[in-house]
Design an enzyme around this catalytic site. Structure first.
Site, mmCIF file in Angstrom:
data_model
loop_
_atom_site.group_PDB
_atom_site.id
_atom_site.type_symbol
_atom_site.label_atom_id
_atom_site.label_comp_id
_atom_site.label_asym_id
_atom_site.label_seq_id
_atom_site.Cartn_x
_atom_site.Cartn_y
_atom_site.Cartn_z
ATOM 1 N N GLY A 116 24.292 -39.073 -43.489
ATOM 2 C CA GLY A 116 23.556 -40.515 -43.188
ATOM 3 C C GLY A 116 24.497 -41.383 -44.161
ATOM 4 O O GLY A 116 25.188 -41.247 -45.055
ATOM 5 N N CYS A 117 24.235 -42.744 -43.734
ATOM 6 C CA CYS A 117 25.026 -43.789 -44.408
ATOM 7 C C CYS A 117 24.620 -44.014 -45.883
ATOM 8 O O CYS A 117 25.333 -43.948 -47.009
ATOM 9 C CB CYS A 117 24.785 -45.183 -43.594
ATOM 10 N N TYR A 118 23.276 -44.140 -46.275
ATOM 11 C CA TYR A 118 22.945 -44.120 -47.739
ATOM 12 C C TYR A 118 23.391 -42.872 -48.446
ATOM 13 O O TYR A 118 23.832 -42.822 -49.157
ATOM 14 C CB TYR A 118 21.331 -44.471 -47.695
ATOM 15 N N THR A 120 25.700 -40.931 -48.192
ATOM 16 C CA THR A 120 27.300 -41.038 -48.295
ATOM 17 C C THR A 120 27.559 -41.621 -49.550
ATOM 18 O O THR A 120 28.404 -40.941 -50.486
ATOM 19 C CB THR A 120 27.968 -41.733 -47.230
ATOM 20 N N PHE A 287 30.743 -49.567 -49.134
ATOM 21 C CA PHE A 287 31.586 -48.808 -47.929
ATOM 22 C C PHE A 287 30.801 -49.620 -46.806
ATOM 23 O O PHE A 287 29.773 -50.350 -46.786
ATOM 24 C CB PHE A 287 31.332 -47.450 -47.952
#
Length: 309
Positions: A116-118, A120, A287
């Site tokens: 997932g983005c968070y 990462t 990011f």
């Protein structure tokens, strides 16, 4: 030898569109998507996924599980960009820089779950420090992150880019019940004994993330300080192509963190901000939520898997 077939299932969402954009001019693979009339045809989707070499799933969780269950060809390999399999023990976590050997495990895997983005950012900051024993697994971790509105998918993009966007909120903190679906993924892949507190937010910018983790040094071992934490991260990512640790002297000069500074890349920048006077440290990750946080990571994992195709 013919080029490997890569099938994107769900190429019309924010993640799928970006993956398609990153791959559409590649000559080392054959990219397959379904026309609009066939996207909801279960039979046609099953045919496509069983005829490919690697499938990239950009679907809601339930649809991703259905797609995987439709696979009968044992040679089909999968990268799942949904959150359906991120804590499944039989799937390889698609964060190549997470631990030594992780890139090799991804390269040889049949089932890879894209982070997932968070997570990462959170895993990128904390997993190396936990593995080195600098942060105990029962530390009361608190994470705050602000993402661009594309993190909400189509709904976020429409709210901020439609004719009525003038009424779109500038900033929204959500997940107030502290039950965000990324929290179990964060806990598992950092290796925390206790559930972290995770508070996400959306800002009025399209993409990009700033994620921060505050630490109280009084709760850590006496020899652990900002320099120690920074040195650990710098060693861990010394050879990483896409994760960079900002030198301490450069972080001292920063006055703010721009969530959009790495947009359009697959890079992540980690920083350590020590306040020795008050024995506090702030860890930060910046990011692109659609880059290293989604589409860029999927393509990075794809390239690793293609190296073993």
């Amino acid at each position: 030898m013919s080029s490997p077939i890569v099938f994107i299932d769900g190429d019309q969402g924010t993640t799928g569109l970006q993956i398609h954009e990153r791959l559409r001019n590649r000559t080392d693979l054959r990219l397959v998507t379904l026309p609009a009339a066939e996207r909801k045809d279960a039979r046609r989707r099953a045919q496509a996924i069983n005829a490919c070499d690697i499938a990239i799933l950009c679907l809601p969780d339930a649809a991703a599980r259905e797609a995987v269950n439709a696979i009968v060809n044992p040679d089909v390999r999968v990268i799942d960009a949904s959150s359906a399999h991120r804590t499944a023990p039989d799937w390889i976590y698609g964060f190549p820089e997470m631990t030594p050997g992780q890139a090799e495990r991804i390269a040889n895997a049949h089932r890879v779950t894209n982070p997932g983005c968070y997570p990462t950012g959170a895993v990128g900051l904390l997993r190396p420090l936990m593995q080195a024993g600098l942060i105990p697994d029962d530390y009361p971790i608190s994470i705050h992150a602000v993402s661009g509105y594309s993190g909400r998918g189509r709904a976020g993009v429409e709210e901020h880019e439609s004719p009525g966007a003038v009424n779109a909120p500038a900033y929204q903190v959500y997940g107030l019940e502290l039950a965000h679906k990324h929290t179990p993924e964060i806990q598992r892949h950092i290796g925390l004994a206790q559930r972290p507190i995770f508070v996400p937010a959306y800002g009025a910018f399209r993409q990009g993330i700033v994620l921060t983790v505050p630490l109280a040094l009084r709760l850590l071992a006496r020899e652990v300080d900002g320099t120690t934490l920074h040195a650990c991260l710098a060693r861990h990512y010394a050879d990483a192509a896409h994760v960079h640790v900002l030198p301490l002297n450069e972080s001292r000069d920063l006055k703010y963190l721009d969530p959009q500074v790495l947009n359009g890349t697959n890079d992540m920048r980690l920083s350590v901000f020590p306040d020795m006077k008050h024995e506090q440290v702030l860890l930060a990750a910046v990011f692109d939520n659609l880059g290293k946080g989604a589409s860029g990571a999927a393509v990075q994992n794809l390239d690793l898997m293609l190296s073993r195709q």
